[in-house]
Design an enzyme around this catalytic site. Sequence first.
Site, PDB file in Angstrom:
ATOM      1  N   LEU A 171      76.113  26.896  57.133  1.00 11.25           N
ATOM      2  CA  LEU A 171      75.525  27.922  56.597  1.00 11.25           C
ATOM      3  C   LEU A 171      73.926  28.118  56.432  1.00 11.25           C
ATOM      4  CD1 LEU A 171      77.581  28.317  53.471  1.00 11.25           C
ATOM      5  CD2 LEU A 171      78.131  30.286  54.653  1.00 11.25           C
ATOM      6  N   HIS A 172      73.411  28.994  56.987  1.00 14.48           N
ATOM      7  CA  HIS A 172      72.183  29.019  56.740  1.00 14.48           C
ATOM      8  C   HIS A 172      71.341  30.191  56.561  1.00 14.48           C
ATOM      9  CE1 HIS A 172      72.596  30.314  60.812  1.00 14.48           C
ATOM     10  NE2 HIS A 172      70.709  30.061  61.366  1.00 14.48           N
ATOM     11  N   ARG A 173      72.127  31.494  56.637  1.00 16.68           N
ATOM     12  CA  ARG A 173      71.238  32.285  57.001  1.00 16.68           C
ATOM     13  C   ARG A 173      70.869  32.857  55.290  1.00 16.68           C
ATOM     14  NH1 ARG A 173      71.032  35.108  61.292  1.00 16.68           N
ATOM     15  NH2 ARG A 173      72.914  34.579  62.850  1.00 16.68           N
ATOM     16  N   ASP A 199      77.911  31.360  59.018  1.00 17.55           N
ATOM     17  CA  ASP A 199      77.372  32.520  59.177  1.00 17.55           C
ATOM     18  C   ASP A 199      76.339  32.798  60.605  1.00 17.55           C
ATOM     19  OD1 ASP A 199      74.791  30.609  58.533  1.00 17.55           O
ATOM     20  OD2 ASP A 199      74.841  31.670  56.461  1.00 17.55           O
TER      21      ASP A 199
END
Length: 362
Positions: free
Chosen positions: A205-207, A284
């Site tokens: 997850l990074h967005r 994501d």
Amino acid sequence: MSLIHLIAGARPNFMKIAPLYHRLVREDWCEPVLIHTGQHYDPSMSDAFFQDLGLPQPDMHLGIGSGSHAEQTGKVMTAYEKILMDHPPAWTVVVGDVNSTMACTLAAKKLCLPVAHLEAGLRSRDRTMPEEINRLVTDVIADLLWTPSPDADENLLAEGVAPERIVRVGNIMLDSFEMVRDQVEAERVPESLGLSKKGYGLVTLHRPSNVDDAETLAALVESLVVVSTDIPLVFPIHPRTRKSLQAHGLESRLIEAPNIHLSEPMGYIRFMSLVLGSRLVLTDSGGIQEETTYLGIPCLTRRDTTERPITVTEGTNRLVMPNEVESSVRQVLNGDWPTGSRPEFWDGHTADRIAADLAGRV
């Protein structure tokens, strides 16, 4: 010998550039020039990927580093313009949808130099995503658009792009995987963590839409904790995500969960070893949607839209809303998930098709 500039700015770019670099370096009609803009400058986010993919040190490193979208774009344009004026290439090849992609395209086209966009035509139709703006701008002004799938062709045609500018070549990401598949299979990262094959889930997850807002991130963290009681999770944490977890006091919740294995970002080979052995992936990311479809692994994409709809219509990917994470994981564990199929030209030979197309244009 025709100079071909290959632009790499961030980690997803390296995986797309590597197979093409290795293919072009064998040709006698061109000289590939590897240009690293430095948009990702952390060794764990860039140098390790160069090593894993067998790429040499870049011929040129712009050293841009972090900054706002405008700062990065402006710095890349200024630095790359100087290279273009000193060493004008026969073609500039940009890949993906990061700031460097758009910036180098703008710089080259302002000087009336030809640009090819690899992975063109993808659309999320969500203009709050910086990547979507980069895609739109790049595809409007690039001369040659290499697409990965029929939906990308359709998007470009609907936007009025001339058919002769569009060439479907397939998915270059899968060339990267096949190029190092033996090393990936030999790495055995899951075993080193005490995990069995297909006995764990992988999380990335990074967005900003998932990790920047405290309430959204807290809900995701709680879902991960709940899911981990059913299946162990491995979570290599992106620097942006770790910073947000710490800022909002949420990192300890993950650390204290006994079935969640946290790690630093990994190089490509180690990370793909985890993907290959996983029961499911919650992500994501864009590229992982493609890799999981190729490998037949259930993918839960925590986004409202995807620029890779073929991974949903033909593959193993499904979009998952925040309140659906836990139920979707249970579906996978109960065997209630589509098996999917590989789209046409997702076969590990995209670089060959690109090289053949490019050879007829220099």
